[in-house]
Design a protein around this motif. Structure first.
Motif, PDB file in Angstrom:
ATOM      1  N   ALA A  21      30.045  66.766  77.190  1.00  0.00           N
ATOM      2  CA  ALA A  21      30.493  67.310  78.467  1.00  0.00           C
ATOM      3  C   ALA A  21      29.283  67.666  79.320  1.00  0.00           C
ATOM      4  N   PHE A  22      29.368  67.348  80.628  1.00  0.00           N
ATOM      5  CA  PHE A  22      28.278  67.600  81.556  1.00  0.00           C
ATOM      6  C   PHE A  22      28.832  68.217  82.834  1.00  0.00           C
ATOM      7  N   VAL A  23      28.116  69.198  83.366  1.00  0.00           N
ATOM      8  CA  VAL A  23      28.473  69.839  84.630  1.00  0.00           C
ATOM      9  C   VAL A  23      27.372  69.530  85.639  1.00  0.00           C
ATOM     10  N   PHE A  24      27.750  69.010  86.800  1.00  0.00           N
ATOM     11  CA  PHE A  24      26.744  68.639  87.782  1.00  0.00           C
ATOM     12  C   PHE A  24      27.309  68.769  89.198  1.00  0.00           C
ATOM     13  N   GLY A  25      26.415  68.939  90.143  1.00  0.00           N
ATOM     14  CA  GLY A  25      26.775  69.115  91.542  1.00  0.00           C
ATOM     15  C   GLY A  25      25.550  69.571  92.311  1.00  0.00           C
ATOM     16  N   GLU A  26      25.724  69.844  93.587  1.00  0.00           N
ATOM     17  CA  GLU A  26      24.563  70.044  94.444  1.00  0.00           C
ATOM     18  C   GLU A  26      23.757  71.302  94.126  1.00  0.00           C
ATOM     19  N   ASP A  27      24.416  72.368  93.703  1.00  0.00           N
ATOM     20  CA  ASP A  27      23.680  73.602  93.385  1.00  0.00           C
ATOM     21  C   ASP A  27      24.285  74.307  92.175  1.00  0.00           C
ATOM     22  N   VAL A  28      24.705  73.551  91.175  1.00  0.00           N
ATOM     23  CA  VAL A  28      25.423  74.177  90.060  1.00  0.00           C
ATOM     24  C   VAL A  28      24.506  75.024  89.177  1.00  0.00           C
ATOM     25  N   GLN A  29      23.208  74.777  89.211  1.00  0.00           N
ATOM     26  CA  GLN A  29      22.323  75.600  88.389  1.00  0.00           C
ATOM     27  C   GLN A  29      22.268  77.036  88.890  1.00  0.00           C
ATOM     28  N   THR A  30      22.503  77.208  90.192  1.00  0.00           N
ATOM     29  CA  THR A  30      22.595  78.553  90.762  1.00  0.00           C
ATOM     30  C   THR A  30      24.042  79.003  90.854  1.00  0.00           C
ATOM     31  N   GLY A  31      24.894  78.149  91.413  1.00  0.00           N
ATOM     32  CA  GLY A  31      26.312  78.478  91.555  1.00  0.00           C
ATOM     33  C   GLY A  31      26.570  79.202  92.855  1.00  0.00           C
ATOM     34  N   VAL A  32      26.948  78.467  93.916  1.00  0.00           N
ATOM     35  CA  VAL A  32      27.154  79.080  95.227  1.00  0.00           C
ATOM     36  C   VAL A  32      28.236  80.153  95.162  1.00  0.00           C
ATOM     37  N   PHE A  33      29.333  79.862  94.455  1.00  0.00           N
ATOM     38  CA  PHE A  33      30.413  80.833  94.292  1.00  0.00           C
ATOM     39  C   PHE A  33      30.370  81.501  92.921  1.00  0.00           C
ATOM     40  N   ARG A  34      29.287  81.255  92.180  1.00  0.00           N
ATOM     41  CA  ARG A  34      29.022  81.848  90.861  1.00  0.00           C
ATOM     42  C   ARG A  34      29.915  81.273  89.763  1.00  0.00           C
ATOM     43  N   PHE A  49      23.149  70.250  85.645  1.00  0.00           N
ATOM     44  CA  PHE A  49      22.030  69.862  86.500  1.00  0.00           C
ATOM     45  C   PHE A  49      22.464  69.673  87.950  1.00  0.00           C
ATOM     46  N   ASN A  50      21.517  69.958  88.835  1.00  0.00           N
ATOM     47  CA  ASN A  50      21.721  69.747  90.261  1.00  0.00           C
ATOM     48  C   ASN A  50      21.613  68.267  90.600  1.00  0.00           C
ATOM     49  N   THR A  51      22.330  67.869  91.652  1.00  0.00           N
ATOM     50  CA  THR A  51      22.281  66.488  92.126  1.00  0.00           C
ATOM     51  C   THR A  51      21.734  66.454  93.544  1.00  0.00           C
ATOM     52  N   PRO A  52      21.377  65.281  94.031  1.00  0.00           N
ATOM     53  CA  PRO A  52      21.053  65.153  95.463  1.00  0.00           C
ATOM     54  C   PRO A  52      22.273  65.479  96.319  1.00  0.00           C
ATOM     55  N   LEU A  53      22.039  65.668  97.609  1.00  0.00           N
ATOM     56  CA  LEU A  53      23.115  65.999  98.543  1.00  0.00           C
ATOM     57  C   LEU A  53      23.871  64.728  98.920  1.00  0.00           C
ATOM     58  N   ALA A  74      32.334  67.405  87.734  1.00  0.00           N
ATOM     59  CA  ALA A  74      31.540  67.411  88.959  1.00  0.00           C
ATOM     60  C   ALA A  74      32.028  68.482  89.922  1.00  0.00           C
ATOM     61  N   GLU A  75      31.117  69.029  90.682  1.00  0.00           N
ATOM     62  CA  GLU A  75      31.475  69.994  91.715  1.00  0.00           C
ATOM     63  C   GLU A  75      31.113  69.442  93.089  1.00  0.00           C
ATOM     64  N   ILE A  76      32.096  69.441  93.985  1.00  0.00           N
ATOM     65  CA  ILE A  76      31.835  69.223  95.416  1.00  0.00           C
ATOM     66  C   ILE A  76      31.768  70.615  96.024  1.00  0.00           C
ATOM     67  N   TYR A  81      33.767  68.706 102.312  1.00  0.00           N
ATOM     68  CA  TYR A  81      32.774  67.637 102.230  1.00  0.00           C
ATOM     69  C   TYR A  81      33.108  66.612 101.161  1.00  0.00           C
ATOM     70  N   ILE A  82      34.371  66.559 100.752  1.00  0.00           N
ATOM     71  CA  ILE A  82      34.774  65.580  99.748  1.00  0.00           C
ATOM     72  C   ILE A  82      34.994  64.202 100.365  1.00  0.00           C
ATOM     73  N   PHE A  83      35.081  64.126 101.696  1.00  0.00           N
ATOM     74  CA  PHE A  83      35.433  62.868 102.344  1.00  0.00           C
ATOM     75  C   PHE A  83      34.405  61.753 102.170  1.00  0.00           C
ATOM     76  N   PRO A  84      33.106  62.018 102.117  1.00  0.00           N
ATOM     77  CA  PRO A  84      32.178  60.922 101.792  1.00  0.00           C
ATOM     78  C   PRO A  84      32.450  60.301 100.418  1.00  0.00           C
ATOM     79  N   ALA A  85      33.086  61.052  99.522  1.00  0.00           N
ATOM     80  CA  ALA A  85      33.412  60.540  98.188  1.00  0.00           C
ATOM     81  C   ALA A  85      34.795  59.902  98.138  1.00  0.00           C
ATOM     82  N   PHE A  86      35.493  59.843  99.274  1.00  0.00           N
ATOM     83  CA  PHE A  86      36.881  59.392  99.296  1.00  0.00           C
ATOM     84  C   PHE A  86      37.038  57.981  98.734  1.00  0.00           C
ATOM     85  N   ASP A  87      36.161  57.076  99.141  1.00  0.00           N
ATOM     86  CA  ASP A  87      36.261  55.691  98.659  1.00  0.00           C
ATOM     87  C   ASP A  87      36.087  55.626  97.149  1.00  0.00           C
ATOM     88  N   GLN A  88      35.101  56.325  96.624  1.00  0.00           N
ATOM     89  CA  GLN A  88      34.889  56.329  95.177  1.00  0.00           C
ATOM     90  C   GLN A  88      36.106  56.879  94.436  1.00  0.00           C
TER      91      GLN A  88
END
Length: 292
Positions: A21-34, A49-53, A74-76, A81-88
């Motif tokens: 199991a892996f947790v990843f997203g733009e700022d998950v190492q800090t956690g914007v909402f904790r 791990f953090n990912t690019p924007l 994954a965390e959006i 801002y989920i719409f750029p991922a809509f096609d995927q």
């Protein structure tokens, strides 16, 4: 626990119980909402791990990771801002299991996308949207929205262990507002089944997420009708069968949600239940929603 603590507990449980199991997203190492705060210290940067924007990249990477038998969580950062991922999500994730005849993802593989949604009082137009309706037409993609900490932990763990791709939309205003005693052990709640919060015989009120709490707190008129309150929990696949059987007993239903009316859960639900239970209805199905 409050809602974000329950989500954090669920993610910790998922990581501890499954080394793939892996947790990843733009700022998950800090956690914007904790919701992910401290996970990197506990499980390391190779699994949290953090990912690019790039939301499209996050979703695409998650699809690939799940395909080879990993549990991709994954965390959006905001549902807006989920719409750029809509096609995927709708052209790849939703179709992969069916297009492969069940060959993908490999055993143990799963894709879960988490995202905070809804208004919070000061979010502005790019941080207050309810995007769930856009995904109702994506067959193969499950969508759940929890109302409370217990629901959040149980539904999130169920999503993480489901071989189908699942979107988990978390009402951000409830992160710290909803508090209840949450089991600390490993448990899941069923995806696709509504939850009867309160029994009633005269009217059914159906809701999910934040508005469900508003419905529960409203003081009924005097004399008070007997109102059954149902939490959808899962909006895709919609539990039409259970709701149809419920409305047959009362003859009346009102749907309440924060999103606008057009292209949303309420009209979809009212249309299908109205067709299935037409001869049992005493009045048109009502819809209370946010402004367009």
């Amino acid at each position: 626990m409050n809602l974000y603590q329950a989500i954090r507990d669920a993610l910790g449980t998922a990581l501890a119980s499954n080394p793939k199991a892996f947790v990843f997203g733009e700022d998950v190492q800090t956690g914007v909402f904790r919701c992910t705060t401290g996970l990197v210290d506990e499980f390391g940067k190779k699994r949290v791990f953090n990912t690019p924007l790039t939301e499209q990249g996050i979703a695409g990477f998650g699809i690939g990771l799940a395909s080879v038998g990993a549990s991709a969580i994954a965390e959006i950062q905001f549902g807006d801002y989920i719409f750029p991922a809509f096609d995927q999500l709708v052209n790849e994730a939703a179709k992969q299991r069916y297009a492969s005849g069940g060959a993908y993802p490999l055993p143990g593989g799963s894709l879960t996308i988490r995202a905070p949604v809804g208004s919070v009082g000061h979010g502005g137009l790019y941080h207050s949207q309810s995007p769930e309706g856009f995904f109702l037409g994506a067959a193969g993609l499950k969508v759940i929205i929890p109302r409370s900490p217990i629901q959040a932990k149980g539904l999130l763990l169920a999503a993480i262990r489901d071989p189908n791709p699942v979107l988990v939309f978390e009402p951000k205003i409830l992160y710290r507002a909803a508090v209840e005693e949450v089991p600390t052990d490993d448990y899941t709640l069923p995806i696709g089944q509504p939850d009867v919060v309160r029994e009633g015989a005269d009217l059914i009120v159906v809701s999910y997420g934040t508005p469900l709490h508003i419905c529960h707190a409203l003081k009924p008129p005097n004399p008070a009708p007997s109102i059954q309150l149902i939490d959808l929990r899962t909006i895709s696949p919609m539990p039409f069968g259970a709701l149809t059987e419920a409305v047959k007993k009362t003859g009346r239903m009102v749907v309440v949600h924060e999103a606008g009316k057009s292209g949303g859960v309420g009209n979809d639900l009212a249309g299908e239940v109205g067709r299935r239970a037409f001869e049992y209805l005493e009045a048109p199905i009502g819809l209370v929603s946010g402004w367009e």
